[in-house]
Design a protein around this motif. Structure first.
Motif, PDB file in Angstrom:
ATOM      1  N   LEU A 165       1.886  -4.381  -7.696  1.00  0.00           N
ATOM      2  CA  LEU A 165       3.119  -3.754  -7.596  1.00  0.00           C
ATOM      3  C   LEU A 165       3.306  -2.498  -7.925  1.00  0.00           C
ATOM      4  CD1 LEU A 165       6.007  -4.994  -8.522  1.00  0.00           C
ATOM      5  CD2 LEU A 165       5.816  -4.677 -10.881  1.00  0.00           C
ATOM      6  N   PHE A 166       2.152  -1.673  -8.356  1.00  0.00           N
ATOM      7  CA  PHE A 166       1.897  -0.332  -8.263  1.00  0.00           C
ATOM      8  C   PHE A 166       1.770   0.099  -6.789  1.00  0.00           C
ATOM      9  CE2 PHE A 166      -0.933   3.173  -8.325  1.00  0.00           C
ATOM     10  CZ  PHE A 166      -0.250   4.221  -9.129  1.00  0.00           C
ATOM     11  N   PHE A 167       0.923  -0.399  -6.258  1.00  0.00           N
ATOM     12  CA  PHE A 167       0.662   0.118  -4.784  1.00  0.00           C
ATOM     13  C   PHE A 167       1.479  -0.298  -3.997  1.00  0.00           C
ATOM     14  CE2 PHE A 167      -3.736   0.398  -6.629  1.00  0.00           C
ATOM     15  CZ  PHE A 167      -4.249   1.662  -6.283  1.00  0.00           C
ATOM     16  N   ASN A 168       2.398  -1.339  -4.064  1.00  0.00           N
ATOM     17  CA  ASN A 168       3.234  -1.670  -3.256  1.00  0.00           C
ATOM     18  C   ASN A 168       4.571  -0.769  -3.381  1.00  0.00           C
ATOM     19  OD1 ASN A 168       4.431  -4.137  -1.303  1.00  0.00           O
ATOM     20  ND2 ASN A 168       6.128  -3.909  -2.981  1.00  0.00           N
ATOM     21  N   LEU A 169       4.612  -0.406  -4.779  1.00  0.00           N
ATOM     22  CA  LEU A 169       5.938   0.507  -4.821  1.00  0.00           C
ATOM     23  C   LEU A 169       5.724   2.170  -4.012  1.00  0.00           C
ATOM     24  CD1 LEU A 169       8.724   0.483  -6.214  1.00  0.00           C
ATOM     25  CD2 LEU A 169       7.542   1.310  -8.296  1.00  0.00           C
ATOM     26  N   LEU A 170       4.413   2.342  -4.125  1.00  0.00           N
ATOM     27  CA  LEU A 170       3.854   3.819  -3.656  1.00  0.00           C
ATOM     28  C   LEU A 170       4.153   3.550  -2.349  1.00  0.00           C
ATOM     29  CD1 LEU A 170       0.819   4.663  -5.638  1.00  0.00           C
ATOM     30  CD2 LEU A 170       3.013   5.804  -6.100  1.00  0.00           C
ATOM     31  N   ARG A 171       3.924   2.708  -1.635  1.00  0.00           N
ATOM     32  CA  ARG A 171       4.324   2.564  -0.057  1.00  0.00           C
ATOM     33  C   ARG A 171       5.791   2.686   0.399  1.00  0.00           C
ATOM     34  NH1 ARG A 171       3.750  -2.408   1.603  1.00  0.00           N
ATOM     35  NH2 ARG A 171       3.474  -1.884   3.637  1.00  0.00           N
ATOM     36  N   GLY A 172       6.595   2.605  -0.835  1.00  0.00           N
ATOM     37  CA  GLY A 172       7.998   2.891  -0.270  1.00  0.00           C
ATOM     38  C   GLY A 172       8.554   4.173  -0.045  1.00  0.00           C
ATOM     39  N   LYS A 181       5.157   9.242  -7.599  1.00  0.00           N
ATOM     40  CA  LYS A 181       5.841   9.538  -6.554  1.00  0.00           C
ATOM     41  C   LYS A 181       7.174   9.464  -7.002  1.00  0.00           C
ATOM     42  CE  LYS A 181       6.498   8.099  -1.639  1.00  0.00           C
ATOM     43  NZ  LYS A 181       5.679   7.164  -0.807  1.00  0.00           N
ATOM     44  N   PRO A 182       7.970  10.572  -7.667  1.00  0.00           N
ATOM     45  CA  PRO A 182       9.587  10.285  -7.831  1.00  0.00           C
ATOM     46  C   PRO A 182      10.400   9.770  -7.291  1.00  0.00           C
ATOM     47  CG  PRO A 182       8.577  12.823  -8.514  1.00  0.00           C
ATOM     48  CD  PRO A 182       7.557  11.824  -7.521  1.00  0.00           C
ATOM     49  N   ALA A 183      10.271   9.844  -5.688  1.00  0.00           N
ATOM     50  CA  ALA A 183      11.031   9.372  -4.964  1.00  0.00           C
ATOM     51  C   ALA A 183      11.314   7.861  -4.834  1.00  0.00           C
ATOM     52  CB  ALA A 183      10.605   9.522  -3.309  1.00  0.00           C
ATOM     53  N   VAL A 184      10.279   7.214  -5.401  1.00  0.00           N
ATOM     54  CA  VAL A 184      10.462   5.542  -5.668  1.00  0.00           C
ATOM     55  C   VAL A 184      10.699   5.155  -7.026  1.00  0.00           C
ATOM     56  CG1 VAL A 184       8.854   5.167  -3.645  1.00  0.00           C
ATOM     57  CG2 VAL A 184       8.013   5.402  -6.097  1.00  0.00           C
ATOM     58  N   MET A 185      10.961   6.151  -7.925  1.00  0.00           N
ATOM     59  CA  MET A 185      11.303   5.868  -9.113  1.00  0.00           C
ATOM     60  C   MET A 185      12.656   5.047  -9.060  1.00  0.00           C
ATOM     61  SD  MET A 185      10.933   5.914 -12.418  1.00  0.00           S
ATOM     62  CE  MET A 185       9.686   6.855 -13.221  1.00  0.00           C
TER      63      MET A 185
END
Length: 241
Positions: free
Chosen positions: A32-39, A129-133
């Motif tokens: 979940l962590f790395f999948n969210l960072l890809r966004g 990565k605040p853009a994906v919060m």
């Protein structure tokens, strides 16, 4: 019964069960962590927690139950300690009931850990990565209720896996059954008949159709509880394991 349960807990503490209980939810959180960072943009909280629940119900839960039941059974099969256990002045059904209670309790603990670690993974990814919060507030109570339903619907699968693991001294039948059940659950996801398949009943808690949820919950939970009691009684009446 409390004394038998206490012994089972001490056995689990010396086994790999604790490692398994932590590893499975942690793997989902890492994904979940790395999948969210890809966004590139912030998803709603619902999406992140929903994804965690899907991975848990589809794959990690059935595979964890397969490994956990095999592990619990091999603690007695490997050292050939059944003869000693069954000669003790304790009702035999209590020996098997204690193992069943420990397995269900561990799966429940893993469900709680899955929710907490998934929430933490989403927060950590959003901090880095605040853009994906995620936007909005997480509805943890809603997802906790979903995980409770998933666990209830998985009772029939747990009963079948536990009976197989305790019935056969070799770990191969239990592993083959668990891997096969998970495989068909994944490849036949869209099959309407999947609501009657024990390994797919937990997944049906995420369905949109109310009848699928109610049917899988009734069969997986209600029939599962009966199957668990029947498995305990059957195993306790066998003279040779």
């Amino acid at each position: 019964m409390l004394a038998v349960l206490s012994v089972e807990v001490r056995k689990l503490n010396r086994s790999l069960a604790a490692l398994l209980a932590i590893a499975a939810p942690t793997l989902i959180a890492i994904f979940l962590f790395f999948n969210l960072l890809r966004g590139k943009k912030a998803p709603p909280w619902e999406m992140g927690l929903q994804m965690s629940g899907v991975v848990w119900a589809f794959f990690m839960l059935p595979m964890s139950v397969t490994a956990l039941t095999a592990l619990v059974a091999q603690m007695e099969h490997a050292p050939r300690s059944w003869d000693h256990l069954r000669a003790l002045p304790v009702a035999r059904w209590k020996l098997y009931a204690a193992k069943a209670i420990c397995v269900v309790a561990l799966v429940a603990a893993m469900s709680v850990l899955n929710l907490l670690l998934s929430w933490g993974a989403v927060v950590l990814a959003g901090t880095i990565k605040p853009a994906v919060m995620p936007t909005g507030a997480p509805d943890l109570a809603k997802h906790a209720l979903l995980l409770v339903k998933v666990l209830a619907a998985a009772t029939l699968m747990i009963a079948i896996q536990l009976w197989t693991a305790l019935r056969f001294a070799s770990f191969v039948p239990a592993l083959a059954l668990g891997i096969g059940g998970t495989f068909f659950s994944v490849v036949a996801t869209s099959a309407k008949q999947g609501v009657f398949f024990p390994w797919q009943m937990p997944v049906n808690m995420l369905a949109r159709d109310a009848w699928r949820i109610e049917t899988a919950l009734a069969l997986g939970g209600g029939l599962g509880l009966i199957a668990l009691i029947a498995a305990i009684l059957h195993l306790s009446r066998r003279e040779v394991l």
